[in-house]
Design a protein around this motif. Structure first.
Motif, mmCIF file in Angstrom:
data_model
loop_
_atom_site.group_PDB
_atom_site.id
_atom_site.type_symbol
_atom_site.label_atom_id
_atom_site.label_comp_id
_atom_site.label_asym_id
_atom_site.label_seq_id
_atom_site.Cartn_x
_atom_site.Cartn_y
_atom_site.Cartn_z
ATOM 1 N N LYS A 58 -4.233 20.055 1.221
ATOM 2 C CA LYS A 58 -3.513 18.789 1.109
ATOM 3 C C LYS A 58 -3.855 17.907 2.295
ATOM 4 O O LYS A 58 -3.762 18.344 3.445
ATOM 5 C CB LYS A 58 -2.006 19.028 1.045
ATOM 6 N N LEU A 90 -5.330 14.579 -2.339
ATOM 7 C CA LEU A 90 -5.407 13.473 -1.397
ATOM 8 C C LEU A 90 -4.251 12.519 -1.651
ATOM 9 O O LEU A 90 -4.095 12.015 -2.769
ATOM 10 C CB LEU A 90 -6.745 12.739 -1.549
ATOM 11 N N ASN A 91 -3.438 12.313 -0.632
ATOM 12 C CA ASN A 91 -2.264 11.431 -0.742
ATOM 13 C C ASN A 91 -1.398 11.808 -1.934
ATOM 14 O O ASN A 91 -0.996 10.970 -2.747
ATOM 15 C CB ASN A 91 -2.701 9.967 -0.807
ATOM 16 N N ASP A 92 -1.165 13.148 -2.049
ATOM 17 C CA ASP A 92 -0.253 13.731 -3.046
ATOM 18 C C ASP A 92 -0.770 13.650 -4.480
ATOM 19 O O ASP A 92 -0.012 13.889 -5.429
ATOM 20 C CB ASP A 92 1.137 13.082 -2.970
ATOM 21 N N GLU A 93 -2.058 13.340 -4.664
ATOM 22 C CA GLU A 93 -2.648 13.343 -6.004
ATOM 23 C C GLU A 93 -3.853 14.274 -6.029
ATOM 24 O O GLU A 93 -4.632 14.324 -5.073
ATOM 25 C CB GLU A 93 -3.082 11.933 -6.417
ATOM 26 N N ASP A 107 -7.845 7.708 10.516
ATOM 27 C CA ASP A 107 -7.667 7.705 9.063
ATOM 28 C C ASP A 107 -6.990 8.979 8.565
ATOM 29 O O ASP A 107 -6.434 9.003 7.472
ATOM 30 C CB ASP A 107 -9.022 7.557 8.351
ATOM 31 N N HIS A 152 -4.128 11.626 8.583
ATOM 32 C CA HIS A 152 -2.733 11.697 8.999
ATOM 33 C C HIS A 152 -2.142 13.104 8.897
ATOM 34 O O HIS A 152 -1.291 13.482 9.697
ATOM 35 C CB HIS A 152 -1.885 10.742 8.151
ATOM 36 N N GLU A 160 -11.621 5.468 -1.844
ATOM 37 C CA GLU A 160 -10.736 6.334 -2.622
ATOM 38 C C GLU A 160 -10.480 5.747 -3.998
ATOM 39 O O GLU A 160 -10.476 6.463 -5.008
ATOM 40 C CB GLU A 160 -9.414 6.537 -1.887
ATOM 41 N N ASN A 198 -3.340 13.820 3.759
ATOM 42 C CA ASN A 198 -2.863 12.444 3.693
ATOM 43 C C ASN A 198 -3.764 11.609 4.591
ATOM 44 O O ASN A 198 -4.011 11.975 5.748
ATOM 45 C CB ASN A 198 -1.408 12.330 4.147
ATOM 46 N N THR A 201 -5.543 7.378 5.268
ATOM 47 C CA THR A 201 -5.500 5.948 5.003
ATOM 48 C C THR A 201 -6.253 5.643 3.718
ATOM 49 O O THR A 201 -7.427 6.004 3.579
ATOM 50 C CB THR A 201 -6.128 5.161 6.167
ATOM 51 N N ALA A 202 -5.599 5.028 2.770
ATOM 52 C CA ALA A 202 -6.236 4.700 1.497
ATOM 53 C C ALA A 202 -7.165 3.506 1.680
ATOM 54 O O ALA A 202 -6.864 2.569 2.413
ATOM 55 C CB ALA A 202 -5.176 4.385 0.444
#
Length: 262
Positions: free
Chosen positions: A85, A37-40, A71, A73, A94, A87, A89-90
């Motif tokens: 994978k 999530l969001n590259d982590e 939310d 992307h 989260e 991406n 909205t944080a």
């Protein structure tokens, strides 16, 4: 469509009384899938290797990370590598999420689901949908007839989002929670309304399952199996109708019987 088989055939030894027989048996597949999530690296889910897109999105919806279509992307699924994978909205959900390994039974580690406050933080479900006993039995019969993977292996749970008359969305998975998450994810991606629907389910109605269904804003939950006492308490508090042991022309209504028209 997934390129991975949902079951394989294995040689086994079958024992009947005092005799043994060699034969082949169909065994359900189980795979680990890591969600970034969001590259982590966020979480590893153990699941059936189909509909991973819906599973990942539904899981994030259940955790409160995805709340509206805007939310989300980016989403990619690599079945061969077992990597998803996303991406998105944080948000606070989260940030508060505890990284954990989630097994197919999904019991250990889901700390937030062990607290009734998780249910109390949600609004009561207000819906005028109703269903007759005949419709309950008809939907459970439809669920059973659609459960081809269970019929082949006996190793999965199944869940269906329904109108009073018919199944709208159906998924199977080795994990009870995964089957429900796949429905959540599918409805999120397809913008399917859920507050006028019924969830029909093969497994036990635990507090975790009850909370997932409540977050989907579904007013009626029907299962061929039993609920837990905590799930019943939560359902009462949330205004949900819970029906258990729905099979063989019988069922038990545990909460809010007004939606069952007899």
């Amino acid at each position: 469509m997934s390129q991975l088989k949902n079951f394989i055939s294995l040689p086994i030894t079958k024992v009947v009384k005092d005799r043994t027989y060699p034969q082949d048996d169909r065994v359900v597949q189980e795979v680990p899938v890591t969600l970034f999530l969001n590259d982590e690296e966020f979480v590893t889910l153990v699941c059936s290797p189909q509909h991973l897109r819906e599973l990942a999105v539904g899981f994030l919806c259940s955790e409160g990370i995805l709340q509206q279509p805007s939310d989300l992307h980016y989403l990619s699924v690599n079945e061969k590598e077992g990597i998803i994978k996303i991406n998105a909205t944080a948000g606070q959900a989260e940030k508060q999420f505890l990284k954990r390994y989630i097994t197919s039974c999904c019991g250990r580690g889901r700390s937030s689901f062990y607290f009734i406050n998780d249910a109390r933080s949600m609004s009561r479900i207000n819906s005028h949908i109703s269903i007759t006993p005949y419709q309950v039995w008809n939907l459970t019969t439809q669920l059973e007839s659609m459960s081809t993977l269970f019929q082949n292996t006996g190793g999965v749970h199944n869940a269906a989002l329904c109108t009073p008359e018919n199944v709208v969305v159906f998924f199977e998975d080795i994990g009870r929670h995964n089957a429900v998450d796949k429905i959540f994810g599918h409805c999120f991606l397809k913008t399917i309304q859920m507050n006028d629907k019924i969830l029909v389910f093969s497994g036990r109605i635990s507090s975790e399952i009850l909370i997932k269904v409540a977050k989907m804003n579904i007013p009626i939950l029907v299962s061929r199996s039993a609920p837990t006492a905590l799930a019943v308490n939560m359902a009462n508090e949330l205004g949900m109708t819970v029906v258990g042991f729905a099979r063989d022309n019988r069922f038990n209504i545990y909460t809010n019987p007004r939606r069952i028209i007899i």
